[in-house]
Design an enzyme around this catalytic site. Structure first.
Site, PDB file in Angstrom:
ATOM      1  N   SER A 208       0.848  -1.180   0.000  1.00 38.32           N
ATOM      2  CA  SER A 208       0.000   0.000   0.000  1.00 38.32           C
ATOM      3  C   SER A 208       0.892   1.242   0.000  1.00 38.32           C
ATOM      4  CB  SER A 208      -0.893  -0.017   1.247  1.00 38.32           C
ATOM      5  OG  SER A 208      -1.644   1.173   1.343  1.00 38.32           O
TER       6      SER A 208
ATOM      7  N   LYS B 267      -1.034  -0.960  -4.460  1.00 33.84           N
ATOM      8  CA  LYS B 267      -2.254  -0.189  -4.155  1.00 33.84           C
ATOM      9  C   LYS B 267      -1.803   1.234  -3.876  1.00 33.84           C
ATOM     10  CE  LYS B 267      -4.795   0.135   0.273  1.00 33.84           C
ATOM     11  NZ  LYS B 267      -5.561  -0.643   1.278  1.00 33.84           N
TER      12      LYS B 267
ATOM     13  N   LYS C 219      -2.998   5.140  -2.635  1.00 28.88           N
ATOM     14  CA  LYS C 219      -4.029   5.939  -1.975  1.00 28.88           C
ATOM     15  C   LYS C 219      -4.424   7.079  -2.911  1.00 28.88           C
ATOM     16  CE  LYS C 219      -4.059   3.878   2.078  1.00 28.88           C
ATOM     17  NZ  LYS C 219      -5.282   3.336   2.707  1.00 28.88           N
TER      18      LYS C 219
ATOM     19  N   ASP D  18      -7.229   3.115  -3.142  1.00 31.05           N
ATOM     20  CA  ASP D  18      -7.970   3.188  -1.876  1.00 31.05           C
ATOM     21  C   ASP D  18      -8.191   4.658  -1.543  1.00 31.05           C
ATOM     22  OD1 ASP D  18      -9.081   2.863   0.636  1.00 31.05           O
ATOM     23  OD2 ASP D  18      -7.302   1.953   1.543  1.00 31.05           O
TER      24      ASP D  18
ATOM     25  N   GLU E  35     -11.222   0.833  -3.637  1.00 34.02           N
ATOM     26  CA  GLU E  35     -11.513   0.534  -2.227  1.00 34.02           C
ATOM     27  C   GLU E  35     -12.111   1.752  -1.534  1.00 34.02           C
ATOM     28  OE1 GLU E  35      -8.009  -0.902  -0.268  1.00 34.02           O
ATOM     29  OE2 GLU E  35      -8.897  -0.813   1.743  1.00 34.02           O
TER      30      GLU E  35
ATOM     31  N   ASP F 117     -14.074  -1.430   2.710  1.00 32.60           N
ATOM     32  CA  ASP F 117     -13.186  -1.608   3.858  1.00 32.60           C
ATOM     33  C   ASP F 117     -13.918  -1.045   5.085  1.00 32.60           C
ATOM     34  OD1 ASP F 117     -11.230  -1.326   5.835  1.00 32.60           O
ATOM     35  OD2 ASP F 117      -9.777  -0.261   4.611  1.00 32.60           O
TER      36      ASP F 117
ATOM     37  N   LYS G 291     -10.348  -7.063   7.552  1.00 27.45           N
ATOM     38  CA  LYS G 291      -9.352  -6.690   8.569  1.00 27.45           C
ATOM     39  C   LYS G 291      -9.855  -7.203   9.914  1.00 27.45           C
ATOM     40  CE  LYS G 291      -7.718  -2.349   6.518  1.00 27.45           C
ATOM     41  NZ  LYS G 291      -7.921  -0.884   6.535  1.00 27.45           N
TER      42      LYS G 291
ATOM     43  N   GLY H  48      -4.533  -4.344   5.839  1.00 29.56           N
ATOM     44  CA  GLY H  48      -3.464  -4.119   6.816  1.00 29.56           C
ATOM     45  C   GLY H  48      -3.704  -2.839   7.580  1.00 29.56           C
TER      46      GLY H  48
HETATM   47  O1  SMG Z   1      -0.690  -2.249   6.697  1.00 30.08           O
HETATM   48  O2  SMG Z   1       0.164  -2.226   4.721  1.00 30.08           O
HETATM   49  C1  SMG Z   1      -0.539  -1.743   5.581  1.00 30.08           C
HETATM   50  C2  SMG Z   1      -1.320  -0.499   5.268  1.00 30.08           C
HETATM   51  C3  SMG Z   1      -2.486  -0.805   4.434  1.00 30.08           C
HETATM   52  O3  SMG Z   1      -3.442   1.065   3.366  1.00 30.08           O
HETATM   53  C4  SMG Z   1      -3.444   0.363   4.343  1.00 30.08           C
HETATM   54  N1  SMG Z   1      -4.302   0.532   5.367  1.00 30.08           N
HETATM   55  O4  SMG Z   1      -7.507   1.840   4.591  1.00 30.08           O
HETATM   56  O5  SMG Z   1      -6.601   0.037   4.006  1.00 30.08           O
HETATM   57  C5  SMG Z   1      -6.537   1.092   4.599  1.00 30.08           C
HETATM   58  C6  SMG Z   1      -5.324   1.537   5.365  1.00 30.08           C
HETATM   59  C7  SMG Z   1      -5.680   1.861   6.780  1.00 30.08           C
HETATM   60  C8  SMG Z   1      -4.588   2.444   7.587  1.00 30.08           C
HETATM   61  S1  SMG Z   1      -4.124   4.000   7.041  1.00 30.08           S
HETATM   62  C9  SMG Z   1      -3.243   4.714   8.285  1.00 30.08           C
HETATM   63 MG    MG Z   2      -8.593   0.752   3.080  1.00 30.53          MG
END
Ligand code: SMG
Ligand code: MG
Length: 372
Positions: free
Chosen positions: A135, A161, A163, A189, A214, A239, A263, A291
């Site tokens: 991510s 992925k 953001k 995401d 996402e 999510d 999750k 994650g």
């Molecule tokens: O743990 O690799 C990881 C991060 C994955 O993008 C990630 N998590 O919305 O999926 C999500 C985010 C939530 C945490 S953002 C601080």
């Molecule tokens: Mg997410």
């Protein structure tokens, strides 16, 4: 097992690079670890609540308080308990799934260690390694984003992925797609950053052949996600919206969730996560393991979960080094040929590096329970 002592330990662990999402920037994690001592041995769980309630209503100080003052007294006075009893025993106490998940994980770790077993065996996943996705956050410039992505491609990750948020979507996606080529898995995401009025705009992502979009809309907006899913050819994945088996079932039926990110912290524990996987398999909905920037404790357990057959898409189960220079476990997760090995050491699948753990501990709170 009978519960004898609760230890709530906080650690401060820096990220190797700042991680920016549509709701803010993380530069280090303040992690709550739950350590339970029982008459058959001890176990550890990691709480994924963040410092501020930006991803969900939970936050780390609140999680510590609710575990200490509300959850622990119920479990400690229940006599013989198993990990599977945590959810029913705490069901009358509303919400706080991340806090409940951390406590359940600690009991599960203790229980599995006492049995000489591990989470992978308990779940019965049919793979000994799982594909690893990474991510990637939002950056001040496109060049910085592309340099990060290239680095992860070089490390062999199975999918990327990125953001997104309004103003950081079509152009970054176009450039990343050009960089990684047409064959590598790519998904985005938004962490709830868009509104229903953005549906036409989000449909413009269709040309980039993404695996999924996402959580583009706010968590409560199931109908908006269903409208977007009907308009867009890219599958919509939820999510934040999916907080229980019931919301998962409803979102699937409404056409709001074509794919689900599972999750354990968000759904109240690894055992609930497993049941959500089973529901999705039954409904024909693909899932993948999300994650929350876990340390080696949470990542080990996530890998065991992701070995179940319904996890048909690569998870956010990146190498420990993607976030941390040094992990709190002796064998941090690594990525080899785009995959992470599912750990088979007793318990959730990790051994702690106690020296480093102690070095980064910021507070320890202990509650002893005397049994009659
Ligand atoms: O743990 O690799 C990881 C991060 C994955 O993008 C990630 N998590 O919305 O999926 C999500 C985010 C939530 C945490 S953002 C601080
Ligand atoms: Mg997410």
């Amino acid at each position: 097992m009978r519960l004898e002592q609760l230890e709530l330990r906080r650690i401060a662990i820096d990220l190797v690079v700042p991680f920016r999402t549509s709701f803010g920037t993380e530069t280090s994690r303040d992690v709550l670890l739950v350590h339970v001592t029982t008459d058959v041995g001890d176990g550890w769980g990691e709480c994924v609540a963040m410092t501020e309630p930006v991803y969900s209503p939970e936050f780390v100080d609140g999680a510590q308080l609710v575990i200490r003052d509300h959850f622990w007294p119920v479990l400690a006075s229940a006599g013989e308990v198993r990990a599977a009893d945590v959810e029913p025993l705490l069901a009358h106490l509303h919400g706080h799934p991340m806090a409940k998940a951390a406590l359940e994980a600690a009991l599960l770790d203790a229980e599995l260690r006492a049995e000489g077993s591990n989470l992978h065996a308990r779940f019965g996943g049919d793979r000994d390694r799982v594909p690893s996705g990474v991510s990637v956050g939002i950056f001040p410039t496109l060049d910085e984003l592309l340099a990060q992505v290239q680095g992860y491609v070089d490390e062999g990750y199975a999918r990327i992925k990125i953001k997104i948020e309004p103003g950081w979507d079509l152009e970054p996606v176009r450039l990343v797609r050009d960089l990684i080529g047409p064959d590598m898995g790519l998904q985005v995401d938004a962490n709830t950053a868009y509104a229903r009025t953005d549906i036409d705009h989000l449909c413009r992502l269709d040309e980039f052949d993404l695996l999924l979009i996402e959580q583009p809309l706010p968590e409560e907006d199931l109908l908006g996600h269903a409208q977007l899913a009907a308009a867009s050819s890219t599958p919509i994945c939820l999510d934040e919206s999916i907080v229980s088996i019931r919301t998962a079932a409803d979102a699937i039926e409404l056409g709001a969730a074509e794919i689900i990110n599972i999750k354990p912290g968000r759904v109240g524990g690894y055992l609930a996560a497993r049941r959500m996987h089973d529901l999705c398999v039954d409904r024909g909905v693909p899932v993948w393991c999300g994650g929350m920037l876990e340390t080696g404790i949470g990542r080990a357990a996530n890998a065991a979960l992701a070995a179940l057959p319904g996890f048909t898409l690569p998870g956010d189960i990146s190498a420990s080094s993607r976030f941390y220079a040094r992990d709190i476990v002796t064998e941090p997760i690594t990525v080899d040929d785009g995959h992470v090995a599912v750990p088979t050491t007793p318990g959730l699948g990790f051994e702690l590096d106690h020296e480093f753990l102690d070095a980064i501990t910021t507070s320890v709170e202990q509650v002893r329970t005397e049994h009659a």
